[in-house]
Design an enzyme around this catalytic site. Sequence first.
Site, short mmCIF file in Angstrom:
data_model
loop_
_atom_site.label_atom_id
_atom_site.label_comp_id
_atom_site.label_asym_id
_atom_site.label_seq_id
_atom_site.Cartn_x
_atom_site.Cartn_y
_atom_site.Cartn_z
N THR A 143 -0.86 -1.55 8.45
CA THR A 143 -1.89 -2.49 8.34
C THR A 143 -0.58 -3.84 8.04
O THR A 143 -0.08 -3.43 6.55
CB THR A 143 -2.29 -2.37 7.87
OG1 THR A 143 -3.06 -1.39 7.37
CG2 THR A 143 -3.26 -3.81 7.05
N THR A 156 1.22 -0.88 0.36
CA THR A 156 0.14 0.04 -0.29
C THR A 156 0.77 1.60 0.24
O THR A 156 1.28 1.36 -0.81
CB THR A 156 -1.05 -0.05 1.00
OG1 THR A 156 -0.11 -0.47 2.00
CG2 THR A 156 -2.30 -1.27 0.78
N GLU A 212 5.97 5.12 7.40
CA GLU A 212 5.58 5.83 6.47
C GLU A 212 6.46 7.39 6.39
O GLU A 212 6.51 7.96 7.70
CB GLU A 212 4.06 6.15 6.52
CG GLU A 212 3.45 5.12 6.01
CD GLU A 212 1.88 5.25 5.92
OE1 GLU A 212 1.13 4.48 6.14
OE2 GLU A 212 1.81 5.54 7.70
N ASN A 228 -0.64 10.56 5.97
CA ASN A 228 -1.23 10.01 6.94
C ASN A 228 -3.04 11.15 7.24
O ASN A 228 -3.61 10.28 6.72
CB ASN A 228 -1.24 9.45 8.00
CG ASN A 228 -0.61 8.36 7.80
OD1 ASN A 228 -1.21 7.21 7.78
ND2 ASN A 228 0.86 7.70 8.15
N SER A 245 -7.21 10.10 -0.62
CA SER A 245 -6.97 11.02 -1.08
C SER A 245 -5.88 10.89 -2.45
O SER A 245 -5.98 11.02 -3.80
CB SER A 245 -7.62 13.05 -1.40
OG SER A 245 -6.15 12.86 -0.39
N LYS A 268 3.91 -7.38 3.98
CA LYS A 268 3.99 -5.65 4.10
C LYS A 268 3.14 -5.17 5.07
O LYS A 268 2.84 -5.06 5.75
CB LYS A 268 2.43 -5.47 2.96
CG LYS A 268 1.48 -5.29 3.32
CD LYS A 268 0.60 -4.72 4.10
CE LYS A 268 0.18 -3.69 3.54
NZ LYS A 268 -0.24 -2.60 4.18
#
Length: 406
Positions: A189, A152, A275, A401, A406, A178
């Site tokens: 996740t 992702t 991230e 985040n 979007s 992942k």
Amino acid sequence: MQMTEGGVTAAKGFVAAGIYAGIKKDKKDMAMIYSKVPCVAAGTFTTNIVKAAPVKWDQDVVYHSEKAQAVVANSGVANACTGEEGMRYCRETARTAAELLNISEKEVLVASTGVIGRQLPIDIIKEGVVSMVPLLSESKEAGILAAESIMTTDTIRKEAAVTFELGGRTVTVGGMSKGSGMIHPNMCTMLSFVTTDAAISKEMLQKAQSASVKDTYNMISVDGDTSTNDTALILANGLAGNDEITEEGEDFDTFLKALNMVNTALAKKMAGDGEGATALFEVKVIGAESKEQAVTLSKSVITSNLTKAAIFGHDANWGRILCAMGYSGAEFDPEKVDLYFESAAGKLKIIENGVSTGYSEELATKILSEKEVTAIADIKMGDACATAWGCDLTFDYVKINADYRS
């Protein structure tokens, strides 16, 4: 025992595929793993009370089915908080794969990752399953495609494999995972799929999986959020031909060591790919009175936002580490703690017996500027130790985040 190239197709008898099905705008989004013979399966799952539909489906398969043979995974939509419709879509996905592979739907595991609250585009999912079956391959490239298809916000694919000997037979454990955000497993996740050609009973496979997860996936954190979809699965098909492992002993210990190597490699890749992260942050607590104490202390440090921000700034602000240890709930004497920073640029003692050593700030900054940074805390209470992995906290974490949907 050595690490080798590959992932889920490294072990004998496993094939995989990964494709762009159309769930996401422009990235591969569906993967399949299949064993040519039935497997025993084990798994660990999120402790979040809010569990995604695929987690519930997989728990039923792992706990109640004697065999499993396939995994279908999608990225883009998590199939979490989707009610009865979400469970029905798990069944439809499994049934579609089962009919094409000529196995039972209760031998098909499913997994999803992505945005919470949206229903799966089930027609696209089923078309994706149909498309993947003819593409199943044992090639390394097929494993790579599968690993890429579950990403992702990940920036790199995550694979690992190891080969070793059991009773004169060559055995392989390989896997893919992942995870980049919403990573704080309590079994991210986080999805992990491991395959092995070892012959091992279902009971002992579950025992190995549960033990390994405690020291690997449960020792990482990116942002303190435990996902609704955390799933770590392992399939064993026995094609290596070793004597079946049915009890604890030397063979079980060897298998567990190999599994730990794969899971540790995958866990570190997830932590380092947090991230927005620019560095993997490893924390080792040594000299502890018990393993539990070391685990508590190390995890408290890697989850400290102030410490993570200091690592991003290459700032040897050791007070934040000692502070995080102090509120962890574990008892220790701060006036006996020695703390070191270490990386490819060197190793430096920062504090001794709870007091600054008068270290070189310039050297400390150089050490903390590497892509992998380790803090070692010696609390001088015993022989136990633990290692946890996290990452720095950057501006980009908020950006990613703030507009994830979007």
